[in-house]
Design an enzyme around this catalytic site. Sequence first.
Site, PDB file in Angstrom:
ATOM      1  N   ARG A   1       1.100  -1.449  -0.127  1.00  0.00           N
ATOM      2  CA  ARG A   1      -0.007  -0.094  -0.212  1.00  0.00           C
ATOM      3  C   ARG A   1       1.317   0.864   0.245  1.00  0.00           C
ATOM      4  O   ARG A   1       0.904   2.771   0.330  1.00  0.00           O
ATOM      5  CB  ARG A   1      -1.039   0.083   1.580  1.00  0.00           C
TER       6      ARG A   1
ATOM      7  N   LYS B   1       4.080  11.090 -11.548  1.00  0.00           N
ATOM      8  CA  LYS B   1       2.939  10.344 -12.110  1.00  0.00           C
ATOM      9  C   LYS B   1       3.721   8.996 -12.619  1.00  0.00           C
ATOM     10  O   LYS B   1       4.873   8.664 -13.225  1.00  0.00           O
ATOM     11  CB  LYS B   1       2.955  10.813 -13.871  1.00  0.00           C
TER      12      LYS B   1
ATOM     13  N   GLU C   1      10.500  17.302 -25.280  1.00  0.00           N
ATOM     14  CA  GLU C   1      10.185  17.903 -23.952  1.00  0.00           C
ATOM     15  C   GLU C   1      10.674  18.468 -23.181  1.00  0.00           C
ATOM     16  O   GLU C   1      10.045  19.627 -22.555  1.00  0.00           O
ATOM     17  CB  GLU C   1       9.891  16.321 -23.241  1.00  0.00           C
TER      18      GLU C   1
ATOM     19  N   LYS D   1       8.271  22.309 -14.403  1.00  0.00           N
ATOM     20  CA  LYS D   1       8.170  21.396 -14.315  1.00  0.00           C
ATOM     21  C   LYS D   1       7.296  21.562 -12.823  1.00  0.00           C
ATOM     22  O   LYS D   1       6.206  21.264 -12.407  1.00  0.00           O
ATOM     23  CB  LYS D   1       8.437  20.201 -14.522  1.00  0.00           C
TER      24      LYS D   1
ATOM     25  N   GLU E   1      -3.191  17.225 -11.566  1.00  0.00           N
ATOM     26  CA  GLU E   1      -4.145  17.414 -13.434  1.00  0.00           C
ATOM     27  C   GLU E   1      -5.478  17.758 -13.196  1.00  0.00           C
ATOM     28  O   GLU E   1      -6.101  16.948 -14.339  1.00  0.00           O
ATOM     29  CB  GLU E   1      -3.598  16.242 -13.787  1.00  0.00           C
TER      30      GLU E   1
ATOM     31  N   ARG F   1      -1.548  21.425 -15.382  1.00  0.00           N
ATOM     32  CA  ARG F   1      -1.024  20.693 -15.457  1.00  0.00           C
ATOM     33  C   ARG F   1      -1.499  20.128 -16.821  1.00  0.00           C
ATOM     34  O   ARG F   1      -0.446  19.029 -17.564  1.00  0.00           O
ATOM     35  CB  ARG F   1      -0.947  19.543 -14.196  1.00  0.00           C
TER      36      ARG F   1
ATOM     37  N   ASN G   1       1.344  18.256 -21.512  1.00  0.00           N
ATOM     38  CA  ASN G   1       0.563  16.997 -22.611  1.00  0.00           C
ATOM     39  C   ASN G   1       0.454  18.151 -23.682  1.00  0.00           C
ATOM     40  O   ASN G   1      -0.298  16.977 -24.350  1.00  0.00           O
ATOM     41  CB  ASN G   1      -1.143  16.369 -22.510  1.00  0.00           C
TER      42      ASN G   1
ATOM     43  N   HIS H   1       1.119  15.411 -26.394  1.00  0.00           N
ATOM     44  CA  HIS H   1       0.597  13.990 -26.661  1.00  0.00           C
ATOM     45  C   HIS H   1      -0.538  13.377 -26.123  1.00  0.00           C
ATOM     46  O   HIS H   1      -0.658  12.001 -26.561  1.00  0.00           O
ATOM     47  CB  HIS H   1       0.624  14.037 -24.621  1.00  0.00           C
TER      48      HIS H   1
ATOM     49  N   HIS I   1       0.377   9.531 -28.458  1.00  0.00           N
ATOM     50  CA  HIS I   1      -0.233   8.675 -27.840  1.00  0.00           C
ATOM     51  C   HIS I   1      -0.725   7.775 -28.285  1.00  0.00           C
ATOM     52  O   HIS I   1      -0.314   6.582 -28.383  1.00  0.00           O
ATOM     53  CB  HIS I   1      -0.588   8.592 -26.317  1.00  0.00           C
TER      54      HIS I   1
ATOM     55  N   HIS J   1       8.998   7.625 -26.901  1.00  0.00           N
ATOM     56  CA  HIS J   1       7.373   8.386 -26.527  1.00  0.00           C
ATOM     57  C   HIS J   1       8.069  10.393 -27.469  1.00  0.00           C
ATOM     58  O   HIS J   1       7.439  10.795 -27.667  1.00  0.00           O
ATOM     59  CB  HIS J   1       7.492   8.662 -25.613  1.00  0.00           C
TER      60      HIS J   1
HETATM   61  P1  NAD Z   1      13.736   5.013 -21.350  1.00  0.00           P
HETATM   62  O1  NAD Z   1      12.691   4.498 -20.337  1.00  0.00           O
HETATM   63  O2  NAD Z   1      12.712   4.002 -22.370  1.00  0.00           O
HETATM   64  O3  NAD Z   1      14.647   4.647 -21.840  1.00  0.00           O
HETATM   65  C1  NAD Z   1      15.530   5.265 -23.374  1.00  0.00           C
HETATM   66  C2  NAD Z   1      16.546   3.965 -23.754  1.00  0.00           C
HETATM   67  O4  NAD Z   1      18.074   4.846 -23.271  1.00  0.00           O
HETATM   68  C3  NAD Z   1      16.431   2.893 -23.085  1.00  0.00           C
HETATM   69  O5  NAD Z   1      16.923   1.835 -23.930  1.00  0.00           O
HETATM   70  C4  NAD Z   1      17.318   2.459 -21.728  1.00  0.00           C
HETATM   71  O6  NAD Z   1      17.827   1.785 -21.200  1.00  0.00           O
HETATM   72  C5  NAD Z   1      18.561   3.621 -22.185  1.00  0.00           C
HETATM   73  N1  NAD Z   1      19.065   4.583 -21.319  1.00  0.00           N
HETATM   74  C6  NAD Z   1      18.688   4.964 -19.900  1.00  0.00           C
HETATM   75  N2  NAD Z   1      19.557   6.065 -19.399  1.00  0.00           N
HETATM   76  C7  NAD Z   1      20.226   5.585 -20.179  1.00  0.00           C
HETATM   77  C8  NAD Z   1      21.815   6.325 -20.233  1.00  0.00           C
HETATM   78  N3  NAD Z   1      22.488   6.749 -19.408  1.00  0.00           N
HETATM   79  N4  NAD Z   1      22.924   5.767 -21.048  1.00  0.00           N
HETATM   80  C9  NAD Z   1      23.059   4.339 -21.820  1.00  0.00           C
HETATM   81  N5  NAD Z   1      21.550   4.302 -21.892  1.00  0.00           N
HETATM   82  C10 NAD Z   1      20.431   4.510 -20.999  1.00  0.00           C
HETATM   83  O7  NAD Z   1      12.942   5.816 -22.664  1.00  0.00           O
HETATM   84  P2  NAD Z   1      12.631   7.460 -21.339  1.00  0.00           P
HETATM   85  O8  NAD Z   1      12.266   8.445 -23.470  1.00  0.00           O
HETATM   86  O9  NAD Z   1      13.606   8.062 -20.716  1.00  0.00           O
HETATM   87  O10 NAD Z   1      10.907   7.498 -21.370  1.00  0.00           O
HETATM   88  C11 NAD Z   1       9.999   7.018 -21.830  1.00  0.00           C
HETATM   89  C12 NAD Z   1       8.853   6.721 -20.689  1.00  0.00           C
HETATM   90  O11 NAD Z   1       8.588   7.803 -19.788  1.00  0.00           O
HETATM   91  C13 NAD Z   1       6.714   7.129 -21.906  1.00  0.00           C
HETATM   92  O12 NAD Z   1       6.770   5.533 -21.183  1.00  0.00           O
HETATM   93  C14 NAD Z   1       6.661   7.092 -20.851  1.00  0.00           C
HETATM   94  O13 NAD Z   1       4.827   7.421 -21.627  1.00  0.00           O
HETATM   95  C15 NAD Z   1       7.023   7.947 -20.281  1.00  0.00           C
HETATM   96  N6  NAD Z   1       6.949   9.394 -19.297  1.00  0.00           N
HETATM   97  C16 NAD Z   1       6.811   9.483 -18.113  1.00  0.00           C
HETATM   98  C17 NAD Z   1       6.259  11.069 -17.944  1.00  0.00           C
HETATM   99  C18 NAD Z   1       5.702  11.229 -16.360  1.00  0.00           C
HETATM  100  O14 NAD Z   1       5.390  12.201 -15.861  1.00  0.00           O
HETATM  101  N7  NAD Z   1       5.591  10.252 -15.788  1.00  0.00           N
HETATM  102  C19 NAD Z   1       6.550  12.178 -18.807  1.00  0.00           C
HETATM  103  C20 NAD Z   1       7.101  11.623 -19.920  1.00  0.00           C
HETATM  104  C21 NAD Z   1       6.856  10.154 -19.759  1.00  0.00           C
HETATM  105  N1  GLY Z   2       4.657  14.938 -18.201  1.00  0.00           N
HETATM  106  C1  GLY Z   2       3.333  15.171 -18.195  1.00  0.00           C
HETATM  107  C2  GLY Z   2       2.857  15.854 -16.567  1.00  0.00           C
HETATM  108  O1  GLY Z   2       3.506  14.942 -16.210  1.00  0.00           O
HETATM  109  O2  GLY Z   2       2.037  16.630 -16.135  1.00  0.00           O
END
Ligand code: NAD
Ligand code: GLY
Length: 361
Positions: A120, A142, A184, A226, A236, A240, A244, A247, A251, A264
């Site tokens: 939890r 998030k 971003e 942010k 949101e 907030r 997006n 997005h 998406h 992404h």
């Molecule tokens: P990712 O986590 O897939 O990382 C990208 C690639 O880089 C992967 O292959 C990873 O293993 C590699 N990698 C990571 N760090 C590295 C480093 N320092 N050196 C070498 N390789 C490295 O992708 P991302 O772009 O970081 O994140 C995308 C995800 O984030 C999506 O799922 C998206 O929906 C999510 N997201 C979430 C939020 C949120 O607010 N929670 C906001 C934006 C995006």
């Molecule tokens: N990436 C969108 C948010 O964090 O609200």
Amino acid sequence: MRTLKVALGARSYPIHIGDRLLERGDLILPYLKAPLAAIVSNETVAPLYLPGLAGALRAAGVQVTEIVLPDGEQYKNWQTLNRIFDALLESRCERATTIIALGGGVIGDLAGFAAATYQRGVPFIQVPTTLLAQVDSSVGGKTGINHPLGKNMVGAFWQPRLVLADTDTLRTLPERELRAGLAEVIKYGLIRDLPFFSWLEGNMERLRAREPDALTHAVERSCASKAEVVAADETESGVRALLNLGHTFGHAIEAGLGYGEWLHGEAVAAGTVMAMELSRRLGWLGEADLARTVSLFERAGLPTQGPALGADRYLELMALDKKVAAGKLRLILLEAIGRGVIRGDVPAAEIRAAIEACCRG
Ligand code: NAD
Ligand code: GLY
């Protein structure tokens, strides 16, 4: 090292940004509830950075469990989440165990959702290693996973206690991932920060070349934006949603092609152009602002046209967006560079026309 704060009352937390922070156990220790940690990473990031982080914590007397997952957006699902729970239970992790996400946004979202739900809810720390994660996903709480029918459709708000953004880790990031993160970064300029957008126009080559000063500035300015937005609207219900931009279209691209096909950030870039084309069609945004943005995305090495999924498929996937309220699609549009708005009254025919104008083929 620079430190920003996400101001959320008793749940406020710092974002430390700087070089070689990963091995600074002293920065993490004050945020652990007990000397117990479970680091969640993936097969790509773990060989590079897990020994440094885990070693620093162990040297400080922390008992560390290591959980290494397969790498990829296609693993941001229930099965992988369950692997985290299996490992936490097998290692007898308890309520005082802090889950630490070491990786990009996929690991952050998965580990954060595990932290929100394991027993939890247990403490959580983000150690983002991609540009996208350092400027966006690690801040704001998030967390979640994808569903075959929609991106990020299952999850929770669960704030970290600390974000440790070690800009040195960006040196090993593949070029395509760096570019995806820039989408971003550009977003913050577009929705609320015209001076930053202009700075990006003057410094895109330095960012592509990974000049440390330029990267640190971009991470800091993005996190400051942010943090402000999240502090104003944590869950949101209003402003907030501006984060997006692009997005809803993006998406649809990610889900329509299958997760992992387009990154992404790539989908967000093409989706942002669609949102801006729509804003232009509605008579709010000038042609020059659209052209200026397309040019910046191109210089960032990002796509400015979506894949030819067909407008019907886009609209079908967009109807699943989390911003849909009372069956109506709400979109983030721009009145000018630096001025984002949330609109729920855009005629479907205009959305369709914008998609058709911004797709390949
Ligand atoms: P990712 O986590 O897939 O990382 C990208 C690639 O880089 C992967 O292959 C990873 O293993 C590699 N990698 C990571 N760090 C590295 C480093 N320092 N050196 C070498 N390789 C490295 O992708 P991302 O772009 O970081 O994140 C995308 C995800 O984030 C999506 O799922 C998206 O929906 C999510 N997201 C979430 C939020 C949120 O607010 N929670 C906001 C934006 C995006
Ligand atoms: N990436 C969108 C948010 O964090 O609200």
